[in-house]
Design a protein around this motif. Sequence first.
Motif, short mmCIF file in Angstrom:
data_model
loop_
_atom_site.label_atom_id
_atom_site.label_comp_id
_atom_site.label_asym_id
_atom_site.label_seq_id
_atom_site.Cartn_x
_atom_site.Cartn_y
_atom_site.Cartn_z
N HIS A 1 86.84 37.51 10.85
CA HIS A 1 85.80 38.52 10.97
C HIS A 1 84.41 37.90 11.15
CE1 HIS A 1 89.10 40.77 9.16
NE2 HIS A 1 88.60 41.79 9.82
N ARG A 2 84.35 36.60 11.31
CA ARG A 2 83.08 35.90 11.50
C ARG A 2 82.77 35.79 12.99
NH1 ARG A 2 80.75 33.94 6.59
NH2 ARG A 2 82.28 34.49 5.02
N THR A 3 81.52 35.54 13.30
CA THR A 3 81.12 35.39 14.70
C THR A 3 81.71 34.10 15.26
OG1 THR A 3 79.12 34.14 14.18
CG2 THR A 3 78.92 36.56 14.24
N GLU A 4 81.77 34.01 16.60
CA GLU A 4 82.29 32.79 17.22
C GLU A 4 81.43 31.58 16.84
OE1 GLU A 4 83.17 32.86 21.35
OE2 GLU A 4 84.49 34.59 21.17
N GLU A 5 80.13 31.81 16.69
CA GLU A 5 79.24 30.71 16.29
C GLU A 5 79.65 30.15 14.92
OE1 GLU A 5 74.56 29.99 15.08
OE2 GLU A 5 75.12 31.83 16.12
N VAL A 6 79.93 31.04 13.99
CA VAL A 6 80.36 30.60 12.65
C VAL A 6 81.72 29.93 12.74
CG1 VAL A 6 81.03 31.40 10.35
CG2 VAL A 6 78.98 32.32 11.44
N GLN A 7 82.64 30.48 13.51
CA GLN A 7 83.97 29.87 13.66
C GLN A 7 83.86 28.48 14.28
OE1 GLN A 7 86.72 32.49 15.64
NE2 GLN A 7 86.27 34.19 14.24
N ASP A 8 82.96 28.32 15.27
CA ASP A 8 82.75 27.00 15.87
C ASP A 8 82.24 26.00 14.83
OD1 ASP A 8 83.57 27.87 18.36
OD2 ASP A 8 81.53 28.18 19.12
N ARG A 9 81.30 26.45 13.99
CA ARG A 9 80.75 25.58 12.96
C ARG A 9 81.84 25.19 11.96
NH1 ARG A 9 76.93 28.70 10.59
NH2 ARG A 9 78.14 28.99 8.70
N ILE A 10 82.70 26.13 11.61
CA ILE A 10 83.79 25.83 10.68
C ILE A 10 84.75 24.82 11.31
CG2 ILE A 10 85.84 26.81 9.55
CD1 ILE A 10 84.15 29.41 9.20
N ALA A 11 85.13 25.05 12.57
CA ALA A 11 86.07 24.16 13.25
C ALA A 11 85.51 22.76 13.42
CB ALA A 11 86.45 24.74 14.61
N ALA A 12 84.18 22.64 13.54
CA ALA A 12 83.55 21.33 13.71
C ALA A 12 83.16 20.70 12.39
CB ALA A 12 82.30 21.48 14.58
N GLY A 13 83.32 21.44 11.31
CA GLY A 13 82.86 20.98 10.00
C GLY A 13 83.71 19.90 9.39
N PRO A 14 83.25 19.35 8.26
CA PRO A 14 83.94 18.21 7.63
C PRO A 14 85.35 18.51 7.17
CG PRO A 14 82.21 19.08 6.21
CD PRO A 14 82.08 19.77 7.54
#
Length: 100
Positions: A60-73
């Motif tokens: 339910h998060r925006t694609e921007e947030v999902q991208d940040r999660i996928a790129a996160g540590p």
Amino acid sequence: MDAPTEKAALLNRQIGHFQPEGGSTRVAVGEAPYGRMLSGIRGLRLEVVAVRGKFKYAGHRTEEVQDRIAAGPAYRSGSADRSGSRDAAAREHLLRRRGA
């Protein structure tokens, strides 16, 4: 478990497991900073008889947030923060769910 020495030993085992790199003062009965807190702690031994997992992939998060999660540590291979055996598969699932 109510004996302060048993509780201190339990807490030290947990700290050793969850913070193996150190950085936390050992728990000792009557010694700062944790010794006085032992009276407010009760130790329990539980037997796990079943596990039912639920996974959340920021659907339910925006694609921007999902991208940040996928790129996160949590998903970077070999990260100092985390490199769990299933992190790569979780990242792939996150990306697959959004069609990336």
